[in-house]
Design a protein around this motif. Sequence first.
Motif, PDB file in Angstrom:
ATOM      1  N   CYS A 102       1.241   0.036  -0.230  1.00  0.00           N
ATOM      2  CA  CYS A 102       1.772   0.948   0.778  1.00  0.00           C
ATOM      3  C   CYS A 102       0.657   1.934   1.152  1.00  0.00           C
ATOM      4  O   CYS A 102       0.318   2.086   2.320  1.00  0.00           O
ATOM      5  CB  CYS A 102       2.989   1.686   0.216  1.00  0.00           C
ATOM      6  SG  CYS A 102       3.695   2.846   1.371  1.00  0.00           S
ATOM      7  N   ARG A 126      -3.633  -4.700   4.050  1.00  0.00           N
ATOM      8  CA  ARG A 126      -3.013  -3.487   4.567  1.00  0.00           C
ATOM      9  C   ARG A 126      -3.162  -2.361   3.561  1.00  0.00           C
ATOM     10  O   ARG A 126      -3.386  -2.600   2.368  1.00  0.00           O
ATOM     11  CB  ARG A 126      -1.531  -3.682   4.879  1.00  0.00           C
ATOM     12  CG  ARG A 126      -0.656  -4.032   3.687  1.00  0.00           C
ATOM     13  CD  ARG A 126       0.760  -3.461   3.806  1.00  0.00           C
ATOM     14  NE  ARG A 126       0.795  -2.020   3.608  1.00  0.00           N
ATOM     15  CZ  ARG A 126       1.577  -1.186   4.274  1.00  0.00           C
ATOM     16  NH1 ARG A 126       2.409  -1.638   5.183  1.00  0.00           N
ATOM     17  NH2 ARG A 126       1.546   0.124   4.025  1.00  0.00           N
ATOM     18  N   LYS A 131      -0.233   8.693   5.635  1.00  0.00           N
ATOM     19  CA  LYS A 131       1.123   8.233   5.332  1.00  0.00           C
ATOM     20  C   LYS A 131       2.191   9.115   5.993  1.00  0.00           C
ATOM     21  O   LYS A 131       2.185  10.337   5.814  1.00  0.00           O
ATOM     22  CB  LYS A 131       1.357   8.253   3.813  1.00  0.00           C
ATOM     23  CG  LYS A 131       0.540   7.250   3.022  1.00  0.00           C
ATOM     24  CD  LYS A 131       0.703   5.812   3.478  1.00  0.00           C
ATOM     25  CE  LYS A 131       2.117   5.310   3.452  1.00  0.00           C
ATOM     26  NZ  LYS A 131       2.236   3.940   4.030  1.00  0.00           N
ATOM     27  N   PRO A 132       3.129   8.493   6.689  1.00  0.00           N
ATOM     28  CA  PRO A 132       4.237   9.261   7.284  1.00  0.00           C
ATOM     29  C   PRO A 132       5.363   9.415   6.272  1.00  0.00           C
ATOM     30  O   PRO A 132       6.252   8.582   6.207  1.00  0.00           O
ATOM     31  CB  PRO A 132       4.672   8.342   8.444  1.00  0.00           C
ATOM     32  CG  PRO A 132       4.383   6.950   7.941  1.00  0.00           C
ATOM     33  CD  PRO A 132       3.255   7.045   6.948  1.00  0.00           C
ATOM     34  N   GLU A 164      -2.350   2.382   9.338  1.00  0.00           N
ATOM     35  CA  GLU A 164      -1.542   3.138  10.304  1.00  0.00           C
ATOM     36  C   GLU A 164      -2.299   4.313  10.904  1.00  0.00           C
ATOM     37  O   GLU A 164      -3.055   5.001  10.229  1.00  0.00           O
ATOM     38  CB  GLU A 164      -0.256   3.645   9.599  1.00  0.00           C
ATOM     39  CG  GLU A 164       0.654   4.425  10.533  1.00  0.00           C
ATOM     40  CD  GLU A 164       2.070   4.612  10.017  1.00  0.00           C
ATOM     41  OE1 GLU A 164       2.441   3.999   8.988  1.00  0.00           O
ATOM     42  OE2 GLU A 164       2.818   5.374  10.668  1.00  0.00           O
ATOM     43  N   GLN A 182      -2.047   0.191  13.185  1.00  0.00           N
ATOM     44  CA  GLN A 182      -0.590   0.073  12.990  1.00  0.00           C
ATOM     45  C   GLN A 182       0.129   1.304  13.542  1.00  0.00           C
ATOM     46  O   GLN A 182      -0.259   2.425  13.254  1.00  0.00           O
ATOM     47  CB  GLN A 182      -0.280  -0.088  11.501  1.00  0.00           C
ATOM     48  CG  GLN A 182       1.211  -0.168  11.196  1.00  0.00           C
ATOM     49  CD  GLN A 182       1.487  -0.538   9.741  1.00  0.00           C
ATOM     50  OE1 GLN A 182       0.864  -1.457   9.199  1.00  0.00           O
ATOM     51  NE2 GLN A 182       2.391   0.168   9.107  1.00  0.00           N
ATOM     52  N   GLY A 184       3.590   3.031  13.137  1.00  0.00           N
ATOM     53  CA  GLY A 184       4.719   2.992  12.208  1.00  0.00           C
ATOM     54  C   GLY A 184       6.043   3.142  12.935  1.00  0.00           C
ATOM     55  O   GLY A 184       6.105   3.551  14.103  1.00  0.00           O
ATOM     56  N   ALA A 185       7.114   2.808  12.196  1.00  0.00           N
ATOM     57  CA  ALA A 185       8.462   2.862  12.766  1.00  0.00           C
ATOM     58  C   ALA A 185       8.773   4.243  13.352  1.00  0.00           C
ATOM     59  O   ALA A 185       9.376   4.351  14.416  1.00  0.00           O
ATOM     60  CB  ALA A 185       9.470   2.512  11.678  1.00  0.00           C
ATOM     61  N   ARG A 186       8.322   5.282  12.648  1.00  0.00           N
ATOM     62  CA  ARG A 186       8.643   6.644  13.102  1.00  0.00           C
ATOM     63  C   ARG A 186       7.907   7.036  14.361  1.00  0.00           C
ATOM     64  O   ARG A 186       8.197   8.050  14.985  1.00  0.00           O
ATOM     65  CB  ARG A 186       8.347   7.644  11.973  1.00  0.00           C
ATOM     66  CG  ARG A 186       9.297   7.494  10.806  1.00  0.00           C
ATOM     67  CD  ARG A 186       8.706   7.960   9.492  1.00  0.00           C
ATOM     68  NE  ARG A 186       9.550   7.538   8.376  1.00  0.00           N
ATOM     69  CZ  ARG A 186       9.524   6.297   7.857  1.00  0.00           C
ATOM     70  NH1 ARG A 186       8.683   5.383   8.330  1.00  0.00           N
ATOM     71  NH2 ARG A 186      10.317   5.977   6.866  1.00  0.00           N
ATOM     72  N   LYS A 207       5.454  -1.478  14.883  1.00  0.00           N
ATOM     73  CA  LYS A 207       6.685  -1.614  14.092  1.00  0.00           C
ATOM     74  C   LYS A 207       7.893  -1.178  14.907  1.00  0.00           C
ATOM     75  O   LYS A 207       7.797  -0.268  15.729  1.00  0.00           O
ATOM     76  CB  LYS A 207       6.549  -0.797  12.819  1.00  0.00           C
ATOM     77  CG  LYS A 207       5.552  -1.428  11.844  1.00  0.00           C
ATOM     78  CD  LYS A 207       5.766  -0.906  10.467  1.00  0.00           C
ATOM     79  CE  LYS A 207       5.354  -1.889   9.421  1.00  0.00           C
ATOM     80  NZ  LYS A 207       5.877  -1.495   8.109  1.00  0.00           N
ATOM     81  N   ARG A 237      10.892  -4.482  10.831  1.00  0.00           N
ATOM     82  CA  ARG A 237      10.807  -3.868   9.497  1.00  0.00           C
ATOM     83  C   ARG A 237      12.149  -3.283   9.062  1.00  0.00           C
ATOM     84  O   ARG A 237      12.214  -2.434   8.188  1.00  0.00           O
ATOM     85  CB  ARG A 237       9.691  -2.813   9.454  1.00  0.00           C
ATOM     86  CG  ARG A 237       9.690  -1.832  10.581  1.00  0.00           C
ATOM     87  CD  ARG A 237      10.719  -0.748  10.484  1.00  0.00           C
ATOM     88  NE  ARG A 237      10.394   0.206   9.454  1.00  0.00           N
ATOM     89  CZ  ARG A 237      11.284   0.964   8.828  1.00  0.00           C
ATOM     90  NH1 ARG A 237      12.579   0.867   9.132  1.00  0.00           N
ATOM     91  NH2 ARG A 237      10.918   1.832   7.904  1.00  0.00           N
ATOM     92  N   HIS A 272       9.654  -3.099   3.595  1.00  0.00           N
ATOM     93  CA  HIS A 272      10.387  -1.955   4.138  1.00  0.00           C
ATOM     94  C   HIS A 272      11.765  -2.400   4.637  1.00  0.00           C
ATOM     95  O   HIS A 272      12.709  -1.614   4.661  1.00  0.00           O
ATOM     96  CB  HIS A 272       9.606  -1.291   5.272  1.00  0.00           C
ATOM     97  CG  HIS A 272       8.338  -0.654   4.795  1.00  0.00           C
ATOM     98  ND1 HIS A 272       7.155  -1.337   4.718  1.00  0.00           N
ATOM     99  CD2 HIS A 272       8.087   0.591   4.322  1.00  0.00           C
ATOM    100  CE1 HIS A 272       6.227  -0.541   4.228  1.00  0.00           C
ATOM    101  NE2 HIS A 272       6.752   0.631   3.975  1.00  0.00           N
ATOM    102  N   GLU A 298       4.219  -5.597   0.983  1.00  0.00           N
ATOM    103  CA  GLU A 298       3.594  -4.583   0.132  1.00  0.00           C
ATOM    104  C   GLU A 298       3.414  -5.120  -1.285  1.00  0.00           C
ATOM    105  O   GLU A 298       4.348  -5.676  -1.878  1.00  0.00           O
ATOM    106  CB  GLU A 298       4.431  -3.303   0.123  1.00  0.00           C
ATOM    107  CG  GLU A 298       4.230  -2.525   1.412  1.00  0.00           C
ATOM    108  CD  GLU A 298       4.805  -1.121   1.407  1.00  0.00           C
ATOM    109  OE1 GLU A 298       4.390  -0.336   2.265  1.00  0.00           O
ATOM    110  OE2 GLU A 298       5.671  -0.802   0.569  1.00  0.00           O
TER     111      GLU A 298
HETATM  112  C1  PEP Z   1       4.237   1.271   6.050  1.00  0.00           C
HETATM  113  O1  PEP Z   1       3.947   0.164   6.544  1.00  0.00           O
HETATM  114  O2  PEP Z   1       3.753   1.668   4.968  1.00  0.00           O
HETATM  115  C2  PEP Z   1       5.255   2.106   6.705  1.00  0.00           C
HETATM  116  C3  PEP Z   1       5.261   3.420   6.560  1.00  0.00           C
HETATM  117  O3  PEP Z   1       6.145   1.372   7.401  1.00  0.00           O
HETATM  118  P1  PEP Z   1       7.294   1.817   8.427  1.00  0.00           P
HETATM  119  O4  PEP Z   1       6.606   2.565   9.526  1.00  0.00           O
HETATM  120  O5  PEP Z   1       7.855   0.509   8.849  1.00  0.00           O
HETATM  121  O6  PEP Z   1       8.267   2.664   7.667  1.00  0.00           O
END
Ligand code: PEP
Length: 350
Positions: A102, A126, A131-132, A164, A182, A184-186, A207, A237, A272, A298
């Motif tokens: 991760c 990856r 990190k979010p 990301e 990348q 991310g989902a957020r 994502k 995801r 995820h 992951e």
């Molecule tokens: C990730 O790939 O580590 C991640 C934070 O994924 P997601 O944006 O899908 O939550």
Amino acid sequence: MIVVMKSGATEEQIKEVENKLHELGFRTQVIHGTDKRVIGAIGDKRHLNLRFIELLPGVERAIPILRPFKLASREARPENTIVNIDGVTIGGPEITVIAGPCAVESREQLLETARAIKSMGCKILRGGAFKPRTSPYSFQGLEEEGLRLLAEAKEDTGLKIVTEVLDAQDVELVSSYTDIMQVGARNMQNFKLLKALGRLGKPVVLKRGLSATVEEWLMAAEYIMVEGNPNVILCERGIRTFEPYTRNTLDLSAVALVKQLSHLPVIVDPSHGTGRRDLVSPMAKAAVVAGADGLLIEAHIRPDEALSDGAQSLDMEGLARVLSELEDVARVAGRTFTGTGALNRRVPSS
Ligand code: PEP
Ligand code: MN
């Protein structure tokens, strides 16, 4: 609208059609098929007579696209898009596996992981450097030091890198270290970030947002594409539902659906998508059968010590086992997955 050019259409004819469309207030983008070229024209077509465009030299057909996503739609490009990352492809006959932790945590962790996943047939490493995290008190990533370690792992193994990017301001920095960016989902609807990545032109893993519809997801891809970047890889995801036993609900119907609606490659993140390492194997296999072009998994050398997402991370042996099971599934799905031969020798079947 899309304008399909005849097979033998010349560069001049394409330019002429583009110029005419620009005069009429359209933005254009040329999409390269194996045989024909297609001009995607984005703008208000209400007053446009398609017949007039069809009379221009070199034009075969002009087709209105009714869906809100244009460049991402199958109508604009019937063939699958294959994203090529210096020889590693996503969207072709082969299932491409992206694996890694991760978060990038240390040099030892990343290099050991990179060497292990390479021996298993994975093509892309990856690891998050930015990190979010839901909590501001959780580990936020090693930032530029993490990016440096990713570049070192690439140098050491030859694997491609995906990491990301959290913010439009960081695009240049992250891009200077990585092969794939990348989202991310957020951040799926961070339109400023999407536009910046569109201008950058590097491949993007996009994502799906935590509560995004398929159409919103494809519209996010459109934001990147309309800026001139066709190299978008969609990643399912999991989405938020009422189900608490899994972290998210992996929407595999979206994979089969998006493969119909769009020509873009789709990969699946069962880590995820479920939040549980025991569900990664069945969901990875199901994803391939549903039509996924690749997987993002992951994996950690010591998942129980991971600084983020340990519960959903496989250890190296677990990853090897999952991948060794994929070869047969890939074959059934009419795809290939290479590298598992080495795996079958490494991992005794259980
Ligand atoms: C990730 O790939 O580590 C991640 C934070 O994924 P997601 O944006 O899908 O939550
Ligand atoms: Mn994670």
